[in-house]
Motif scaffolding. Structure first.
Motif, PDB file in Angstrom:
ATOM      1  N   TYR A 133      11.877   8.313   7.551  1.00  0.00           N
ATOM      2  CA  TYR A 133      11.899   7.262   6.533  1.00  0.00           C
ATOM      3  C   TYR A 133      10.862   7.556   5.451  1.00  0.00           C
ATOM      4  CZ  TYR A 133      12.677   2.516   4.771  1.00  0.00           C
ATOM      5  OH  TYR A 133      13.025   1.437   4.002  1.00  0.00           O
ATOM      6  N   PHE A 134       9.646   7.859   5.878  1.00  0.00           N
ATOM      7  CA  PHE A 134       8.587   8.137   4.913  1.00  0.00           C
ATOM      8  C   PHE A 134       8.832   9.457   4.175  1.00  0.00           C
ATOM      9  CE2 PHE A 134       6.109   4.794   6.938  1.00  0.00           C
ATOM     10  CZ  PHE A 134       5.422   4.273   5.847  1.00  0.00           C
ATOM     11  N   GLY A 135       9.524  10.399   4.847  1.00  0.00           N
ATOM     12  CA  GLY A 135       9.867  11.635   4.167  1.00  0.00           C
ATOM     13  C   GLY A 135      10.745  11.380   2.949  1.00  0.00           C
ATOM     14  N   GLN A 136      11.654  10.418   3.074  1.00  0.00           N
ATOM     15  CA  GLN A 136      12.502  10.057   1.936  1.00  0.00           C
ATOM     16  C   GLN A 136      11.668   9.420   0.821  1.00  0.00           C
ATOM     17  OE1 GLN A 136      15.527   7.534   3.636  1.00  0.00           O
ATOM     18  NE2 GLN A 136      16.697   9.258   4.468  1.00  0.00           N
ATOM     19  N   LEU A 137      10.696   8.581   1.203  1.00  0.00           N
ATOM     20  CA  LEU A 137       9.814   7.982   0.186  1.00  0.00           C
ATOM     21  C   LEU A 137       9.036   9.079  -0.543  1.00  0.00           C
ATOM     22  CD1 LEU A 137       8.289   4.829   1.936  1.00  0.00           C
ATOM     23  CD2 LEU A 137      10.201   4.947   0.348  1.00  0.00           C
ATOM     24  N   TRP A 138       8.549  10.059   0.227  1.00  0.00           N
ATOM     25  CA  TRP A 138       7.796  11.188  -0.347  1.00  0.00           C
ATOM     26  C   TRP A 138       8.670  11.937  -1.361  1.00  0.00           C
ATOM     27  CZ3 TRP A 138       2.804  13.196   0.985  1.00  0.00           C
ATOM     28  CH2 TRP A 138       2.528  14.477   0.503  1.00  0.00           C
ATOM     29  N   GLN A 139       9.889  12.251  -0.948  1.00  0.00           N
ATOM     30  CA  GLN A 139      10.803  12.995  -1.826  1.00  0.00           C
ATOM     31  C   GLN A 139      11.092  12.218  -3.108  1.00  0.00           C
ATOM     32  OE1 GLN A 139      12.018  16.153  -1.463  1.00  0.00           O
ATOM     33  NE2 GLN A 139      10.690  16.315   0.347  1.00  0.00           N
ATOM     34  N   SER A 140      11.153  10.902  -2.994  1.00  0.00           N
ATOM     35  CA  SER A 140      11.481  10.089  -4.172  1.00  0.00           C
ATOM     36  C   SER A 140      10.367  10.086  -5.210  1.00  0.00           C
ATOM     37  CB  SER A 140      11.786   8.650  -3.748  1.00  0.00           C
ATOM     38  OG  SER A 140      10.598   7.972  -3.357  1.00  0.00           O
ATOM     39  N   LYS A 141       9.157  10.498  -4.792  1.00  0.00           N
ATOM     40  CA  LYS A 141       8.015  10.477  -5.712  1.00  0.00           C
ATOM     41  C   LYS A 141       7.675  11.861  -6.268  1.00  0.00           C
ATOM     42  CE  LYS A 141       5.951   6.362  -3.670  1.00  0.00           C
ATOM     43  NZ  LYS A 141       5.909   5.528  -4.894  1.00  0.00           N
ATOM     44  N   ILE A 142       8.340  12.903  -5.763  1.00  0.00           N
ATOM     45  CA  ILE A 142       8.091  14.253  -6.275  1.00  0.00           C
ATOM     46  C   ILE A 142       8.512  14.335  -7.740  1.00  0.00           C
ATOM     47  CG2 ILE A 142       8.789  16.673  -6.092  1.00  0.00           C
ATOM     48  CD1 ILE A 142       8.975  16.316  -3.077  1.00  0.00           C
ATOM     49  N   GLY A 143       7.637  14.875  -8.560  1.00  0.00           N
ATOM     50  CA  GLY A 143       7.913  15.008  -9.983  1.00  0.00           C
ATOM     51  C   GLY A 143       7.671  13.756 -10.796  1.00  0.00           C
ATOM     52  N   LYS A 144       7.254  12.673 -10.118  1.00  0.00           N
ATOM     53  CA  LYS A 144       6.971  11.417 -10.825  1.00  0.00           C
ATOM     54  C   LYS A 144       5.468  11.323 -11.128  1.00  0.00           C
ATOM     55  CE  LYS A 144      11.228   9.889 -10.088  1.00  0.00           C
ATOM     56  NZ  LYS A 144      11.507   8.932  -9.025  1.00  0.00           N
ATOM     57  N   LEU A 167       0.816  -1.217   0.000  1.00  0.00           N
ATOM     58  CA  LEU A 167       0.000   0.000   0.000  1.00  0.00           C
ATOM     59  C   LEU A 167       0.849   1.267   0.000  1.00  0.00           C
ATOM     60  CD1 LEU A 167      -2.842  -0.889   2.544  1.00  0.00           C
ATOM     61  CD2 LEU A 167      -3.093  -0.562   0.076  1.00  0.00           C
ATOM     62  N   PHE A 168       1.992   1.219   0.689  1.00  0.00           N
ATOM     63  CA  PHE A 168       2.850   2.394   0.794  1.00  0.00           C
ATOM     64  C   PHE A 168       3.980   2.391  -0.236  1.00  0.00           C
ATOM     65  CE2 PHE A 168       1.248   2.609   5.271  1.00  0.00           C
ATOM     66  CZ  PHE A 168       0.799   3.907   5.239  1.00  0.00           C
ATOM     67  N   ASP A 169       4.085   1.331  -1.059  1.00  0.00           N
ATOM     68  CA  ASP A 169       5.246   1.155  -1.924  1.00  0.00           C
ATOM     69  C   ASP A 169       6.511   1.261  -1.078  1.00  0.00           C
ATOM     70  OD1 ASP A 169       6.676   0.707  -4.235  1.00  0.00           O
ATOM     71  OD2 ASP A 169       6.617   2.792  -4.915  1.00  0.00           O
ATOM     72  N   PHE A 170       6.508   0.498   0.013  1.00  0.00           N
ATOM     73  CA  PHE A 170       7.539   0.552   1.040  1.00  0.00           C
ATOM     74  C   PHE A 170       8.597  -0.513   0.747  1.00  0.00           C
ATOM     75  CE2 PHE A 170       9.320  -0.084   5.281  1.00  0.00           C
ATOM     76  CZ  PHE A 170       9.280   1.193   5.827  1.00  0.00           C
TER      77      PHE A 170
END
Length: 411
Positions: free
Chosen positions: A204-215, A161-164
């Motif tokens: 940890y989730f902040g890094q996941l968030w950043q990785s999806k910006i602009g995608k 669900l979180f693409d974790f």
């Protein structure tokens, strides 16, 4: 006001109907006080508890009434558990603890992850993972059902669900256990330790968030939040609050109902035999097991103005505990309520997911996962045999199990 309090030998007022006491849930002795409350004082004022004074609402009718009036009984004023914020605590807003209109926008953001079409899309994945876990279990050997089945299945689902990152998925269980333990509020050192763990979660989730910006948008919860008007600009504590809500909600409801399937049907072998003989009963049995377990014992509301409930004078600011665990055993709604009946005609009326605008957004997914587990067990003709007493969670919020020793057999 109806009262059923007594006096201790020392002369201090004591309330045997303070149903927040952790030992009631650790020892599974909560049934008797709630039965008495439903019969004699369904809206009962508890003046003394470890969480301060509160009103207990213990029967089905009045819980539905409170849940149907969210402007009068707020989720946002003071949160959703009987535990109040302590000095030094950090407020973490989350949409289940918000009132309209903000609640509406944030709930709508994540709701697409749990639509009927999403359940169809997720079904093959859930079934494959369930099959793999069941096929790896030993038959005729003792193991812990909670760790090997309930936690593993729910943690895998949360990771999807979180693409974790898959290899770190057990962090989700760790954070959920720290976030959902209401007893920690009583210990200042543990509160600080919990805060450290939750900030690690946020980072940890902040890094996941950043990785999806602009995608491009993807069908996971982080992407849905990032690409929404209601949640794209959340403050850090609100981001963390909503993460914790989704992690605890996704973990504890399903995990403890899966354990209740194993434990509960072992307690009612005639019902287990009925289910084994007729797999068409599985969808109804899912609802019945969720009702019987009630994975979250209560939710809290706060009165926004003076009102009357069941003839009791509720004051603005009063704390109100809605005991779903009791409503789901309400004899006026569920006949023979303490028993599992896999063919119970009104099992779906349970309040384990709440009622009204705050009803659990992920209810369909929980039902899907539990249903597939039972279906895949039936395909393999596997039966769970409990071989030791369960270790239960000693707390009045998350209602569940830490360990359950079992052996599998074939039928």
């Amino acid at each position: 006001m109806a009262t059923i309090a007594t006096e201790t030998e020392a002369g201090t007022a004591a309330d045997p109907f303070d149903v927040t006491r952790p030992e009631l849930y650790r020892d599974d002795t909560w049934h008797a006080p709630f039965r008495k409350l439903r019969a004699d004082a369904p809206v009962h004022y508890c003046a003394n508890s470890d969480f301060g004074p509160y009103w207990s609402v213990s029967n089905y009718k009045y819980i539905v009434e409170v849940e149907s009036l969210p402007d009068l009984y707020s989720s946002e004023v003071a949160g959703i558990t009987v535990a109040d914020l302590q000095e030094g605590d950090v407020r973490m807003p989350m949409f289940i603890a918000m009132d309209r209109p903000k609640h509406t926008g944030q709930r709508r953001t994540v709701a697409p992850a749990f639509t009927p079409s999403e359940m169809i899309r997720l079904n093959p994945n859930v079934r494959q993972r369930t099959a793999e876990i069941l096929d790896a279990l030993p038959v005729g050997e003792t193991f812990d059902w909670v760790d090997n089945v309930s936690i593993e299945l729910t943690t895998q689902m949360l990771a999807i669900l979180f693409d974790f990152p898959w290899e770190d998925r057990r962090k989700l269980t760790f954070w959920s256990d720290w976030a959902g333990d209401i007893e920690i509020v009583k210990d200042a050192e543990k509160r600080q330790e919990r805060l450290r763990h939750l900030y690690e979660c946020a980072a940890y989730f902040g890094q996941l968030w950043q990785s999806k910006i602009g995608k491009d948008p993807t069908p996971d919860l982080i992407s849905m939040m990032l690409h929404s008007d209601a949640m794209a600009e959340m403050e850090p504590n609100e981001f963390l609050g909503n993460l914790i809500l989704l992690i605890v909600g996704g973990n504890d409801t399903t995990r403890n109902s899966m354990t209740a399937f194993a434990y509960g049907l072992d307690q009612f072998p005639d019902e287990r035999a009925k289910l084994e003989a007729d797999p068409a009963l599985i969808p109804n049995a899912v609802q019945e097991i969720i009702r019987w377990q009630t994975p979250l014992s209560h939710m809290r509301r706060t009165a926004t103005q003076d009102t009357v409930l069941a003839g009791q004078q509720i004051k603005a600011g009063d704390k109100i505990a809605l005991w779903y665990v009791s409503a789901n055993r309400d004899e006026s709604v569920f006949d023979d309520a303490d028993s599992i009946r896999v063919d119970r005609p009104n099992a779906r009326r349970h309040l384990a997911f709440g009622h009204g605008i705050h009803r659990c957004v992920g209810a369909r997914l929980a039902e899907l996962q539990i249903g597939i587990l039972i279906e895949e067990m039936a395909k393999r003709r596997l039966r769970v045999n409990v071989v030791g007493a369960p270790e239960r969670i000693g707390a009045c919020f998350v209602h569940g199990y830490r360990k359950l020793p079992v052996e599998l057999s074939r039928y």
